[in-house]
Design a protein around this motif. Structure first.
Motif, mmCIF file in Angstrom:
data_model
loop_
_atom_site.group_PDB
_atom_site.id
_atom_site.type_symbol
_atom_site.label_atom_id
_atom_site.label_comp_id
_atom_site.label_asym_id
_atom_site.label_seq_id
_atom_site.Cartn_x
_atom_site.Cartn_y
_atom_site.Cartn_z
ATOM 1 N N GLY A 43 1.185 -0.803 -0.142
ATOM 2 C CA GLY A 43 0.208 0.027 -0.021
ATOM 3 C C GLY A 43 0.897 1.206 0.039
ATOM 4 N N LEU A 88 4.619 8.742 -6.001
ATOM 5 C CA LEU A 88 2.500 9.225 -5.839
ATOM 6 C C LEU A 88 2.640 10.496 -5.093
ATOM 7 N N PHE A 102 -5.121 11.421 -7.102
ATOM 8 C CA PHE A 102 -3.353 11.746 -7.016
ATOM 9 C C PHE A 102 -2.877 11.533 -9.045
ATOM 10 N N GLY A 103 -1.555 11.616 -8.673
ATOM 11 C CA GLY A 103 -1.360 11.570 -9.887
ATOM 12 C C GLY A 103 -0.860 10.127 -10.486
ATOM 13 N N SER A 104 -0.414 10.151 -11.508
ATOM 14 C CA SER A 104 -0.415 9.330 -11.748
ATOM 15 C C SER A 104 0.799 8.286 -11.596
ATOM 16 N N TYR B 35 -10.130 2.737 -2.371
ATOM 17 C CA TYR B 35 -9.787 2.593 -3.406
ATOM 18 C C TYR B 35 -9.711 1.347 -4.417
ATOM 19 N N GLN B 37 -6.443 0.135 -7.488
ATOM 20 C CA GLN B 37 -5.839 0.515 -8.001
ATOM 21 C C GLN B 37 -5.206 -0.097 -9.268
ATOM 22 N N SER B 42 -2.747 4.490 -10.905
ATOM 23 C CA SER B 42 -3.035 5.341 -10.095
ATOM 24 C C SER B 42 -4.111 4.434 -8.927
ATOM 25 N N LEU B 43 -4.669 5.921 -7.970
ATOM 26 C CA LEU B 43 -5.412 5.204 -7.279
ATOM 27 C C LEU B 43 -6.798 6.251 -7.412
ATOM 28 N N LEU B 92 -7.488 -0.632 -1.734
ATOM 29 C CA LEU B 92 -6.715 -0.671 -0.621
ATOM 30 C C LEU B 92 -8.117 0.206 0.260
ATOM 31 N N PRO B 107 -2.347 -1.792 3.936
ATOM 32 C CA PRO B 107 -1.849 -3.013 2.645
ATOM 33 C C PRO B 107 -1.885 -3.001 0.899
ATOM 34 N N GLY B 108 -3.424 -3.260 1.188
ATOM 35 C CA GLY B 108 -3.920 -3.974 0.130
ATOM 36 C C GLY B 108 -4.464 -5.346 -0.022
ATOM 37 N N ARG B 110 -4.979 -7.830 -2.986
ATOM 38 C CA ARG B 110 -5.011 -8.211 -4.482
ATOM 39 C C ARG B 110 -5.809 -9.490 -5.295
#
Lengths: 112, 114
Positions: A43, A88, A102-104, B35, B37, B42-43, B92, B107-108, B110
């Motif tokens: 993350g 990011l 967010f940016g990419s 979120y 990803q 990106s998010l 996330l 931590p997400g 997957r």
């Protein structure tokens, strides 16, 4: 046009180099600016957080915000292979939503 | 900051099924978010998880596909319903701690959908 633009890289530098990462944005209402580091399969980790314009330093990291140019930067001094990650940028308005844009992300590789 | 855990850390699921992801925080937080990803991207914010009421969804995300619960200040779940391979992503959760101004991420999870 995206609200936040960030060069995706990859950016490859030798160990010890100074790294400059940048984002531009279009919304003048943004007041909070963040940099996150994301290692592969992890993350995002908050690195730097700045309110409004100015500079902020934390160890090898320096964040700069230039609101007049709508441009933010993250500098990494004495870069290490462990700095290899995706960086990011993120920003938000001063409201109660706390929503981040967010940016990419820029992928950085520091070569030993 | 806050210590954020997510379960499961990863999963492989069949299309048409649903998966519920849990997010637990070790301290009281004011805001919780979910979120997505997608690979190499990106998010993207899915929704704000509101305590004791319906989540606030971003454009392009709907409650039927991504139902969210937040029964208390430190716990939230996101369900990905009727999954398709396009749902393969990292999911996330993030939080704003009490008195804070920015978000910290878990931590997400997957997810791979076959």
């Amino acid at each position: 046009q995206k609200e936040v633009e960030q060069d995706p890289g990859p950016l490859s530098v030798p160990e010890g180099a100074i790294v400059s990462l940048n984002c531009t944005y279009s919304n003048s209402a943004f007041q909070y600016f963040m940099w996150y580091r994301q290692y592969s399969r992890k993350g995002p980790e908050l690195l730097m957080y700045t309110y409004s314009s100015g500079n902020k330093e934390d160890g090898r990291f320096t964040a700069q915000v230039d609101k007049s140019s709508k441009y933010i930067s993250l500098f990494i001094r004495d870069s290490q292979p462990s700095d290899s990650a995706t960086y990011l940028c993120a920003m938000r308005r001063q409201d109660s939503s706390y929503k981040l844009i967010f940016g990419s992300g820029t992928r950085l590789l520091v070569r030993p | 900051s806050a210590v954020i855990s997510q379960k499961p850390s990863r999963d492989i699921c069949q299309r048409g099924t649903s998966l519920t992801i849990q997010c637990q925080v070790d301290s009281q937080v004011t805001m919780m978010f979910w979120y997505r990803q997608q690979p190499g991207q990106s998010l993207t914010l899915i929704a704000t998880a509101n305590q004791g009421s319906e989540a606030t969804y971003e454009s392009g995300f709907v409650i039927d596909k991504f139902p969210i619960s937040r029964p208390n200040l430190t716990f939230s779940t996101l369900t990905v319903s009727n999954m398709s391979p396009e749902d393969s992503s990292i999911y996330l959760c993030s939080v704003v701690v009490a008195g804070g101004n920015t978000q910290y991420f878990g931590p997400g999870t997957r997810l791979t959908v076959l």
